[in-house]
Design a protein around this motif. Structure first.
Motif, PDB file in Angstrom:
ATOM      1  N   PHE A  35      61.230  65.592  53.572  1.00  0.00           N
ATOM      2  CA  PHE A  35      62.189  66.334  52.766  1.00  0.00           C
ATOM      3  C   PHE A  35      62.200  67.813  53.124  1.00  0.00           C
ATOM      4  O   PHE A  35      62.603  68.652  52.339  1.00  0.00           O
ATOM      5  CB  PHE A  35      61.874  66.147  51.277  1.00  0.00           C
ATOM      6  N   GLY A  36      61.739  68.105  54.298  1.00  0.00           N
ATOM      7  CA  GLY A  36      61.653  69.497  54.699  1.00  0.00           C
ATOM      8  C   GLY A  36      62.690  69.857  55.741  1.00  0.00           C
ATOM      9  O   GLY A  36      63.732  69.222  55.872  1.00  0.00           O
ATOM     10  N   HIS A  87      67.148  80.172  67.029  1.00  0.00           N
ATOM     11  CA  HIS A  87      66.471  79.305  66.060  1.00  0.00           C
ATOM     12  C   HIS A  87      67.438  78.213  65.643  1.00  0.00           C
ATOM     13  O   HIS A  87      68.598  78.499  65.358  1.00  0.00           O
ATOM     14  CB  HIS A  87      66.108  80.075  64.786  1.00  0.00           C
ATOM     15  N   THR A  88      66.962  77.008  65.605  1.00  0.00           N
ATOM     16  CA  THR A  88      67.747  75.934  64.999  1.00  0.00           C
ATOM     17  C   THR A  88      66.944  75.417  63.819  1.00  0.00           C
ATOM     18  O   THR A  88      65.772  75.077  63.970  1.00  0.00           O
ATOM     19  CB  THR A  88      67.973  74.777  65.995  1.00  0.00           C
ATOM     20  N   LEU A  89      67.574  75.396  62.662  1.00  0.00           N
ATOM     21  CA  LEU A  89      66.904  74.888  61.462  1.00  0.00           C
ATOM     22  C   LEU A  89      67.797  73.843  60.832  1.00  0.00           C
ATOM     23  O   LEU A  89      68.960  74.123  60.535  1.00  0.00           O
ATOM     24  CB  LEU A  89      66.667  76.019  60.461  1.00  0.00           C
ATOM     25  N   SER A  90      67.253  72.645  60.672  1.00  0.00           N
ATOM     26  CA  SER A  90      68.094  71.603  60.083  1.00  0.00           C
ATOM     27  C   SER A  90      67.245  70.678  59.221  1.00  0.00           C
ATOM     28  O   SER A  90      66.014  70.650  59.332  1.00  0.00           O
ATOM     29  CB  SER A  90      68.786  70.813  61.179  1.00  0.00           C
ATOM     30  N   LEU A  91      67.921  69.921  58.378  1.00  0.00           N
ATOM     31  CA  LEU A  91      67.208  68.980  57.521  1.00  0.00           C
ATOM     32  C   LEU A  91      66.538  67.924  58.391  1.00  0.00           C
ATOM     33  O   LEU A  91      67.141  67.433  59.334  1.00  0.00           O
ATOM     34  CB  LEU A  91      68.173  68.268  56.572  1.00  0.00           C
ATOM     35  N   VAL A  92      65.326  67.576  58.063  1.00  0.00           N
ATOM     36  CA  VAL A  92      64.632  66.532  58.808  1.00  0.00           C
ATOM     37  C   VAL A  92      65.428  65.225  58.729  1.00  0.00           C
ATOM     38  O   VAL A  92      65.567  64.504  59.710  1.00  0.00           O
ATOM     39  CB  VAL A  92      63.202  66.334  58.243  1.00  0.00           C
ATOM     40  N   LEU A  93      65.991  64.961  57.549  1.00  0.00           N
ATOM     41  CA  LEU A  93      66.676  63.695  57.352  1.00  0.00           C
ATOM     42  C   LEU A  93      68.118  63.706  57.854  1.00  0.00           C
ATOM     43  O   LEU A  93      68.765  62.671  57.899  1.00  0.00           O
ATOM     44  CB  LEU A  93      66.683  63.328  55.854  1.00  0.00           C
ATOM     45  N   ARG A  94      68.622  64.878  58.205  1.00  0.00           N
ATOM     46  CA  ARG A  94      70.025  64.932  58.574  1.00  0.00           C
ATOM     47  C   ARG A  94      70.237  66.157  59.447  1.00  0.00           C
ATOM     48  O   ARG A  94      70.487  67.258  58.945  1.00  0.00           O
ATOM     49  CB  ARG A  94      70.851  65.049  57.296  1.00  0.00           C
ATOM     50  N   SER A  95      70.169  65.958  60.745  1.00  0.00           N
ATOM     51  CA  SER A  95      70.166  67.124  61.628  1.00  0.00           C
ATOM     52  C   SER A  95      71.513  67.827  61.690  1.00  0.00           C
ATOM     53  O   SER A  95      71.618  68.924  62.217  1.00  0.00           O
ATOM     54  CB  SER A  95      69.716  66.715  63.028  1.00  0.00           C
ATOM     55  N   THR A  96      72.567  67.193  61.134  1.00  0.00           N
ATOM     56  CA  THR A  96      73.864  67.874  61.169  1.00  0.00           C
ATOM     57  C   THR A  96      73.997  68.911  60.058  1.00  0.00           C
ATOM     58  O   THR A  96      74.932  69.698  60.064  1.00  0.00           O
ATOM     59  CB  THR A  96      75.020  66.873  61.034  1.00  0.00           C
ATOM     60  N   HIS A 130      61.142  59.984  61.865  1.00  0.00           N
ATOM     61  CA  HIS A 130      60.163  60.703  62.689  1.00  0.00           C
ATOM     62  C   HIS A 130      58.732  60.195  62.457  1.00  0.00           C
ATOM     63  O   HIS A 130      57.829  60.984  62.175  1.00  0.00           O
ATOM     64  CB  HIS A 130      60.171  62.198  62.374  1.00  0.00           C
ATOM     65  N   ASP A 131      58.510  58.905  62.500  1.00  0.00           N
ATOM     66  CA  ASP A 131      57.168  58.334  62.300  1.00  0.00           C
ATOM     67  C   ASP A 131      56.653  58.420  60.870  1.00  0.00           C
ATOM     68  O   ASP A 131      55.520  58.054  60.606  1.00  0.00           O
ATOM     69  CB  ASP A 131      56.104  58.983  63.215  1.00  0.00           C
ATOM     70  N   TRP A 132      57.436  58.959  59.955  1.00  0.00           N
ATOM     71  CA  TRP A 132      56.990  58.953  58.564  1.00  0.00           C
ATOM     72  C   TRP A 132      57.614  57.767  57.857  1.00  0.00           C
ATOM     73  O   TRP A 132      58.733  57.370  58.146  1.00  0.00           O
ATOM     74  CB  TRP A 132      57.407  60.232  57.842  1.00  0.00           C
ATOM     75  N   HIS A 133      56.864  57.241  56.928  1.00  0.00           N
ATOM     76  CA  HIS A 133      57.362  56.115  56.156  1.00  0.00           C
ATOM     77  C   HIS A 133      57.253  56.484  54.681  1.00  0.00           C
ATOM     78  O   HIS A 133      56.202  56.906  54.228  1.00  0.00           O
ATOM     79  CB  HIS A 133      56.509  54.869  56.467  1.00  0.00           C
ATOM     80  N   LEU A 134      58.337  56.370  53.965  1.00  0.00           N
ATOM     81  CA  LEU A 134      58.302  56.673  52.546  1.00  0.00           C
ATOM     82  C   LEU A 134      58.789  55.470  51.768  1.00  0.00           C
ATOM     83  O   LEU A 134      59.839  54.912  52.052  1.00  0.00           O
ATOM     84  CB  LEU A 134      59.214  57.867  52.251  1.00  0.00           C
ATOM     85  N   ARG A 135      57.996  55.075  50.769  1.00  0.00           N
ATOM     86  CA  ARG A 135      58.456  54.029  49.875  1.00  0.00           C
ATOM     87  C   ARG A 135      59.313  54.691  48.821  1.00  0.00           C
ATOM     88  O   ARG A 135      58.809  55.286  47.873  1.00  0.00           O
ATOM     89  CB  ARG A 135      57.253  53.335  49.231  1.00  0.00           C
ATOM     90  N   ALA A 136      60.619  54.649  48.999  1.00  0.00           N
ATOM     91  CA  ALA A 136      61.504  55.346  48.077  1.00  0.00           C
ATOM     92  C   ALA A 136      61.513  54.629  46.738  1.00  0.00           C
ATOM     93  O   ALA A 136      61.470  55.254  45.693  1.00  0.00           O
ATOM     94  CB  ALA A 136      62.898  55.426  48.657  1.00  0.00           C
ATOM     95  N   ALA A 137      61.603  53.317  46.786  1.00  0.00           N
ATOM     96  CA  ALA A 137      61.561  52.561  45.539  1.00  0.00           C
ATOM     97  C   ALA A 137      61.035  51.175  45.837  1.00  0.00           C
ATOM     98  O   ALA A 137      61.469  50.517  46.778  1.00  0.00           O
ATOM     99  CB  ALA A 137      62.951  52.459  44.931  1.00  0.00           C
ATOM    100  N   GLN A 138      60.071  50.763  45.057  1.00  0.00           N
ATOM    101  CA  GLN A 138      59.562  49.412  45.214  1.00  0.00           C
ATOM    102  C   GLN A 138      59.327  48.858  43.808  1.00  0.00           C
ATOM    103  O   GLN A 138      58.564  49.423  43.035  1.00  0.00           O
ATOM    104  CB  GLN A 138      58.257  49.418  45.983  1.00  0.00           C
ATOM    105  N   LEU A 171      63.403  66.810  41.554  1.00  0.00           N
ATOM    106  CA  LEU A 171      63.656  67.671  42.688  1.00  0.00           C
ATOM    107  C   LEU A 171      62.970  67.024  43.887  1.00  0.00           C
ATOM    108  O   LEU A 171      61.775  66.813  43.882  1.00  0.00           O
ATOM    109  CB  LEU A 171      63.051  69.055  42.388  1.00  0.00           C
ATOM    110  N   LEU A 172      63.777  66.664  44.882  1.00  0.00           N
ATOM    111  CA  LEU A 172      63.206  66.010  46.060  1.00  0.00           C
ATOM    112  C   LEU A 172      62.804  67.035  47.096  1.00  0.00           C
ATOM    113  O   LEU A 172      61.787  66.899  47.765  1.00  0.00           O
ATOM    114  CB  LEU A 172      64.269  65.131  46.715  1.00  0.00           C
ATOM    115  N   MET A 173      63.673  68.010  47.267  1.00  0.00           N
ATOM    116  CA  MET A 173      63.460  68.985  48.335  1.00  0.00           C
ATOM    117  C   MET A 173      63.374  70.368  47.720  1.00  0.00           C
ATOM    118  O   MET A 173      64.159  70.704  46.844  1.00  0.00           O
ATOM    119  CB  MET A 173      64.651  68.970  49.294  1.00  0.00           C
TER     120      MET A 173
END
Ligand SMILES: *[C@@H]1O[C@H](CO)[C@@H](O)[C@H](O)[C@H]1NC(C)=O
Ligand SMILES: *[C@@H]1O[C@H](CO)[C@@H](O)[C@H](O)[C@H]1NC(C)=O
Ligand SMILES: *[C@@H]1O[C@H](CO)[C@@H](O)[C@H](O)[C@H]1NC(C)=O
Length: 881
Positions: free
Chosen positions: A202-203, A230-239, A649-657, A727-729
């Motif tokens: 979420f960074g 510098h390029t700064l973008s959301l990890v989850l959404r590079s656009t 990016h090699d991270w795994h998140l259990r968003a909902a289980q 708040l996620l991010m």
């Protein structure tokens, strides 16, 4: 000595030879008493990474930079006066391609900019900076940017050096009369400011680069061209992100002899002799905090509060935006006002307000919460709202943990609240440790509280709660405790301990953990309940499994009965299909082995299933849905697990289980499995994990009487699993540019979530229906700011989307074989994106806005062939009734 060491020595020698050989003509200096005129040009652009959004215009500035060597002491330290003169700035407007506009600089700004700074400089190295410490930060930073161009060295090598960017590792490559300096901006250390979410997913991804080209002739600096991107973008959404480009140029125009200076003075005397104030200043830029002109104020809001009734539907983006505005408002508010807000909030708005105050996490907000929340009085649901808000905090502080600890410490409260408090404590501990704050007294005290609670647990559910709390910490040091309980405990305890172990990433599932899981699965020491054995097998299968484990599990599977064997085989196969599984190849080989995957073992397939597949895939994010269903031999649902995961990016998140478990159903139909044996008590319950936080398990009913009471009293409404905003991010990053300008990137992402679950047993129709409904709204506010003494630009991207996912199962026992249908549907997804660039420079300001919106159509996910067939039969039968 090894040959390579010899080579190394020779090379070291040749390098030092080369650098000394080139060293002598390469002394850098400014001639005593001489006045040098350089032409200075600066160009900076802040623009979006996606071409869709309006592009930011260039800011350009030029000036004359005068350098005067005032003094040289015996150790060859020069005192240089550096002065910017005749600065002119212009702005190329955004997107429109219109003519550049001059930026009007007022007199005061001009004269501040022209005040000189002094540096102690020794052949390219800046040793100290002197100037007026009362000057505005942005103006001094701009001067730091000019001075930074004089930080260089004339021989090849890598060192740590300080300039406007901070203390950074730089590499020099020297050839002929040019020097290239490459700065590793990721290595810079600078005054601490800002924060980031603990979960890197979420960074923000930051890719900087910096390169400067120096030309030196006759020991004199001829020109510098410094470039930085510098390029700064959301990890989850590079656009969603920004590009910042900055270019500084310095070119020698002329040198004249200036007023001569006495040689024998000390540096201090020299400085004292010059006009104006000169205190030693930091060489690195100082962070600048922009005043907030349009920020919402709680004070003002409270004046009209009673008239503004916000409608709180957490699954609507309007509510989630409101949540973000509240957080902003609370971050700037006084304790008194926050407390007033909490006291005046109507009942239906109170959870929202508490969640916002926790997310704001400011000291006054937490202090107000501390006064407001009385754990012996407030209703359970509000206290749980508070505790979960803390558990979901994207970057909890020690103050937040202290508040939770204070509230839980030794007070009387309902057991459910205490249980929720424990799992929240576990999550807070884990997140603080991941922020390198494990050593805090509060963290240690929390760990003690959890471990003491575990040791003194009398009832089974107490032990379960504390084990789940340990799982939430995700601290490897808790693994031995978890293993001990997994191996020794009664069923519920073993299940909780294994479930907690499943929270850990693969690197912590060591051979010791695997050994324990083998013992449980193969029942080496004692016997275990089937679901525990399966869970142990899943740990072995999910974490880079050894071929031997896969083989042994498959070989032993048939002893567990048809259903469990079917479940395990499908588990292995579905892992194979998910191409991200590390053991894909091994398992493929094994399954091709006829001795293992043979007719006898797996032909009598049950109805249990394990399925996992992608929901959406983008370049940086894969979201998956998984569903596990385990039945008893008679066709009764024992356990269902539905899982939404995010992989990036090699991270795994259990968003909902969400796990629903039922026991003792068979007794209800009078089908005791074994003669004379008392079957398990009729119970159904649910446990859930959201964003890697395990929540307190919920019991739907326990025992036949309880079931009947609930059926009779039930409104038919589903049970709420989670409802609220989080708040996620939460990210704030200050980037001092080498040019002395400052870029700031801020990210806030809010999520409104409403998940409910229902189990509906219809005894007459002999039907079991379960449903998990998820409604969510996501809002992301990304802002990048650029600050110069004469310009402020803000680029903002606001994204929003609403989604709903329905997951239903219908099971009919009356027919044989038992019919079962699973349905996973996603409703329409409306989304919107708005980009805004606003600039104010001199006496002008402008705003450009662009956006797009749309709706993604509803869709139904095809799970597997056999299921579609069953659904057709079942739904046809339903319609026929
Ligand atoms: C802004 O300042 C410039 C130069 O001082 C002046 O010519 C112009 O009229 C000013 N514009 C406004 C809108 O005040
Ligand atoms: C360096 O200088 C030598 C001779 O002085 C010249 O031949 C060579 O081309 C130069 N190299 C570069 C990269 O400028
Ligand atoms: C910065 O970006 C510009 C334009 O894309 C490019 O020409 C330049 O080489 C880049 N500089 C660095 C240091 O990356």
């Amino acid at each position: 000595m090894e040959w390579w060491a010899v080579g190394g020595y020779i090379c070291l020698l040749c390098f030092s030879f080369l650098s000394t050989a080139r060293g002598s003509p390469w002394m850098l200096s400014f001639q005593p008493g001489t006045l040098y005129h350089y032409h200075y040009a600066l160009a900076v652009q802040l623009g979006p990474v996606a071409s869709l959004s309006p592009s930011g215009g260039w800011l350009r500035a030029q000036a004359v930079v005068k350098m005067h060597q005032l003094h040289r002491d015996p150790s060859r330290d020069d005192l240089l006066q550096v002065q910017i003169q005749d600065l002119k700035a212009l702005q190329e407007p955004e997107g429109t391609g219109g003519p550049p506009m001059d930026i009007a600089l007022n007199k005061e700004l001009q004269s501040d900019l022209e005040k000189p700074v002094f540096i102690s400089w020794s052949s390219g190295k800046i040793k100290a900076l002197y100037g007026d410490e009362t000057e505005s930060t942005l103006i001094t930073n701009l001067k730091r940017g000019v001075v930074s161009l004089l930080q260089l060295q004339a021989h090849t090598g890598t060192i740590v050096e300080e300039d406007a960017s901070g203390s950074c590792q730089v590499t020099y490559t020297v050839s002929n009369n040019s020097i290239v300096k490459t700065k590793d901006l990721l290595s810079c250390t600078k005054p601490k400011m800002g924060y980031a979410s603990v979960n890197e997913m979420f960074g923000i991804q930051w890719q900087p680069s910096s390169r400067s080209l120096y030309v030196v002739k006759d020991s004199l600096l001829q020109s510098v061209l410094a470039e930085e991107n510098h390029t700064l973008s959301l990890v989850l959404r590079s656009t969603t992100g920004v590009k910042i480009s900055s270019r500084q140029e310095l070119k020698l125009v002329s040198s004249t002899s200036g007023p001569s200076v006495a040689a024998e003075q000390s540096l201090e005397n020299m400085l004292a002799g010059t006009e104006g104030q000169h205190q030693p200043l930091a060489i690195a830029s100082l962070p600048f905090r922009r005043g907030c002109t349009h920020c919402p104020s709680l004070r003002v809001y409270l004046k009209t509060f009673d008239r503004q009734r916000v409608k709180m539907d957490v699954s609507k983006v309007a509510t989630t935006w409101q949540f973000q505005r509240f957080i902003q408002m609370l971050r700037g508010a006084k304790k008194r006002d926050v407390l007033q807000l909490l006291k005046r909030a109507p009942e239906d708005m109170l959870p929202f307000t508490v969640e916002a105050a926790v997310a704001a996490q400011s000291v006054p907000s937490l202090a107000a919460l501390s006064d407001f929340l009385d754990f012996s009085k407030e209703p359970r649901s509000l206290l749980e709202t508070f505790l979960y808000a803390a558990a979901f905090s994207p970057r909890p502080t020690k103050e937040l943990l202290r508040l939770v600890l204070d509230k839980l410490d030794g007070k009387q409260m309902v057991p459910e609240v205490r249980d929720t408090g424990m799992v929240a404590l576990g999550s807070l501990v884990g997140k603080l440790c991941r922020q390198q704050l494990c050593g805090l007294q509060e963290v240690e005290h929390s760990m003690e509280t959890i471990l003491t609670g575990l040791r003194s647990a009398e009832k089974e559910h107490e032990a379960v709660t504390h084990l789940l709390a340990l799982g939430n910490t995700q601290l490897p040091s808790t693994i031995p405790t978890l293993l001990e309980h997994a191996e020794k405990g009664p069923t519920a305890v073993t299940a909780a301990a294994i479930s907690s172990l499943r929270q850990f990433p693969a690197q912590h599932i060591t051979s010791e953990v695997k050994r324990a899981m083998r013992k449980i699965f193969h029942e080496k020491r004692k016997s275990y309940e089937k679901t525990c054995r399966l869970a142990a097998a899943e740990i072995l299968l999910d974490n880079t499994p050894l071929p031997m484990d896969v083989i042994n599990i498959l070989l032993a599977a048939h002893q567990l009965g048809t259903e469990a064997a079917t479940f395990l085989l499908l588990k292995v196969q579905s892992s194979l299909q998910a191409n991200h599984h590390p053991a894909r190849k091994i398992m493929n080989d094994i399954l091709r082995d006829p001795r293992i995957n043979n007719y006898n073992h797996f032909s009598k397939a049950g109805i249990s299933s394990s399925f996992s597949g992608p929901l959406t895939a983008t370049k940086e994010l894969l979201s998956t849905f998984g569903l596990d269903l385990l039945f008893l031999e008679g066709g009764f649902l024992r356990k269902s697990v539905s899982d939404f995961s995010l992989l990036s990016h090699d991270w795994h998140l259990r968003a909902a289980q969400v796990t629903i478990e039922a026991q003792g159903m068979e007794s209800m139909l009078g089908e005791n499995t074994l003669e004379g044996e008392e079957g398990p008590e009729l119970t159904a319950g649910m446990s859930a994990i959201f964003f890697d936080v395990q929540l307190r398990p919920i019991t739907f009913f326990q025992g036949y009487t309880d079931l009947m009471a609930k059926v009779l009293l039930s409104s038919g409404e589903p049970t709420s699993v989670v409802k609220g905003n989080l708040l996620l991010m939460d990210h704030h990053q200050v980037i001092p540019l080498q040019s002395g300008l400052q870029a700031v990137v801020k990210l806030q992402g809010g999520l409104g979530l409403d998940i409910s679950a229902n189990v509906d047993v219809n005894i007459w129709e002999q039907e079991l229906k379960t449903s998990v409904n998820t409604k969510g709204s996501l809002t992301i506010d990304f802002q990048a700011e650029l600050d110069a003494p004469f310009l402020q630009t803000t680029l903002r991207s606001q994204t929003e989307a609403e989604t709903s996912v329905y997951f239903d199962t219908i099971l009919r026992f009356s027919s044989s074989p038992v019919l079962m249908c699973l349905q996973l549907r996603e409703g329409q997804v409306p989304y919107r994106e708005i980009f805004t660039i606003s600039t104010s420079a001199g006496n002008q300001s402008s705003t450009v806005r662009k956006g797009r919106q749309g709706t993604m159509p509803a869709r139904e996910f095809a799970l597997h062939q056999a299921n579609s067939e069953m659904c057709r039969l079942l739904l046809m039968a339903e319609e026929g009734v």
